[in-house]
Design a protein around this motif. Sequence first.
Motif, PDB file in Angstrom:
ATOM      1  N   ARG A  48       0.796  -1.211   0.022  1.00 55.34           N
ATOM      2  CA  ARG A  48      -0.099  -0.084   0.120  1.00 55.34           C
ATOM      3  C   ARG A  48       0.773   1.246   0.066  1.00 55.34           C
ATOM      4  O   ARG A  48       0.741   2.285  -0.892  1.00 55.34           O
ATOM      5  CB  ARG A  48      -0.860   0.012   1.295  1.00 55.34           C
ATOM      6  CG  ARG A  48      -2.127   0.836   1.144  1.00 55.34           C
ATOM      7  CD  ARG A  48      -2.884   0.762   0.136  1.00 55.34           C
ATOM      8  NE  ARG A  48      -4.050  -0.255   0.484  1.00 55.34           N
ATOM      9  CZ  ARG A  48      -4.613  -0.886  -0.520  1.00 55.34           C
ATOM     10  NH1 ARG A  48      -4.347  -0.725  -1.728  1.00 55.34           N
ATOM     11  NH2 ARG A  48      -5.302  -1.954  -0.357  1.00 55.34           N
ATOM     12  N   GLY A  51       2.191   2.461  -3.206  1.00 53.02           N
ATOM     13  CA  GLY A  51       1.126   2.767  -4.273  1.00 53.02           C
ATOM     14  C   GLY A  51       0.464   1.813  -4.676  1.00 53.02           C
ATOM     15  O   GLY A  51      -0.214   2.259  -5.851  1.00 53.02           O
ATOM     16  N   THR A  53      -2.965   0.337  -5.336  1.00 51.15           N
ATOM     17  CA  THR A  53      -4.241   0.197  -5.192  1.00 51.15           C
ATOM     18  C   THR A  53      -5.236  -0.558  -5.445  1.00 51.15           C
ATOM     19  O   THR A  53      -4.587  -2.093  -5.925  1.00 51.15           O
ATOM     20  CB  THR A  53      -4.668   1.747  -5.928  1.00 51.15           C
ATOM     21  OG1 THR A  53      -4.708   1.585  -7.255  1.00 51.15           O
ATOM     22  CG2 THR A  53      -4.104   2.991  -5.757  1.00 51.15           C
ATOM     23  N   LEU A  69       3.861  -1.878  -9.570  1.00 51.40           N
ATOM     24  CA  LEU A  69       4.175  -0.722  -8.610  1.00 51.40           C
ATOM     25  C   LEU A  69       4.299   0.292  -9.380  1.00 51.40           C
ATOM     26  O   LEU A  69       4.920   0.379 -10.453  1.00 51.40           O
ATOM     27  CB  LEU A  69       5.474  -1.120  -7.934  1.00 51.40           C
ATOM     28  CG  LEU A  69       5.608  -2.294  -7.118  1.00 51.40           C
ATOM     29  CD1 LEU A  69       7.241  -2.334  -6.788  1.00 51.40           C
ATOM     30  CD2 LEU A  69       4.900  -2.043  -5.798  1.00 51.40           C
ATOM     31  N   PRO A  70       3.535   1.447  -9.072  1.00 51.79           N
ATOM     32  CA  PRO A  70       3.635   2.574  -9.908  1.00 51.79           C
ATOM     33  C   PRO A  70       4.896   3.230  -9.712  1.00 51.79           C
ATOM     34  O   PRO A  70       5.594   3.136  -8.668  1.00 51.79           O
ATOM     35  CB  PRO A  70       2.449   3.356  -9.358  1.00 51.79           C
ATOM     36  CG  PRO A  70       2.319   2.854  -8.111  1.00 51.79           C
ATOM     37  CD  PRO A  70       2.573   1.684  -8.011  1.00 51.79           C
ATOM     38  N   ARG A  72       6.596   6.601  -9.075  1.00 52.78           N
ATOM     39  CA  ARG A  72       6.221   7.505  -7.863  1.00 52.78           C
ATOM     40  C   ARG A  72       7.420   8.297  -7.622  1.00 52.78           C
ATOM     41  O   ARG A  72       8.426   7.692  -6.917  1.00 52.78           O
ATOM     42  CB  ARG A  72       5.769   7.025  -6.834  1.00 52.78           C
ATOM     43  CG  ARG A  72       4.394   6.552  -7.004  1.00 52.78           C
ATOM     44  CD  ARG A  72       3.711   6.086  -5.891  1.00 52.78           C
ATOM     45  NE  ARG A  72       3.833   6.762  -4.816  1.00 52.78           N
ATOM     46  CZ  ARG A  72       3.447   6.297  -3.473  1.00 52.78           C
ATOM     47  NH1 ARG A  72       3.096   4.871  -3.084  1.00 52.78           N
ATOM     48  NH2 ARG A  72       3.668   7.166  -2.559  1.00 52.78           N
ATOM     49  N   GLY A  77       8.707   2.125 -11.298  1.00 55.22           N
ATOM     50  CA  GLY A  77       7.555   1.133 -10.855  1.00 55.22           C
ATOM     51  C   GLY A  77       8.500  -0.300 -10.944  1.00 55.22           C
ATOM     52  O   GLY A  77       9.605  -0.522 -10.942  1.00 55.22           O
TER      53      GLY A  77
END
Length: 161
Positions: A48, A51, A53, A69-70, A72, A77
């Motif tokens: 979480r 990132g 969701t 994984l985004p 960020r 990612g």
Amino acid sequence: MSEFLLPDAEATDSLGARLAQSLPERAVVYLHGDLGAGKSTLARALLRALGVTGTIRSPTYTLVEQYVLPNRGLLEGGLALHLDLYRIGNPGELEFLGLDPAEARLWLVEWPERGRGSLPEADLDIALAVEGSGRHCRLLPNTPAGAAWVAGLASGLDIPR
């Protein structure tokens, strides 16, 4: 090695967030503990914080859950794998999952002893045990990347030791 008490769910979430903040380029984490010790809870908190969701499922019956994984900020990612090996009979069963160590940026492996010899080496072992209403947590780095990760965590953890 670093040991401390996670007195409540918020402390577990905090540890997950700190692990996410200092995640190495690639990491393999073995999660140890009895049933109900908080392994999936910590994995969920880490994912979480990275990132992810939507629903983060425990892989108790599916054996593996994959998460994208985004990107960020400075965090590129990648793919995170969350494995729960409690239900496998022998390590050879992992071959049928088609897991490629090079594909994943993060491995979170519950019950890793059941996959011995078929898993990538752990950078970090995390052992959780019920202690009163909280959890006792022990972080044991196994590689230079794991040692740097734990060293970075220790300075920012606001958790009783």
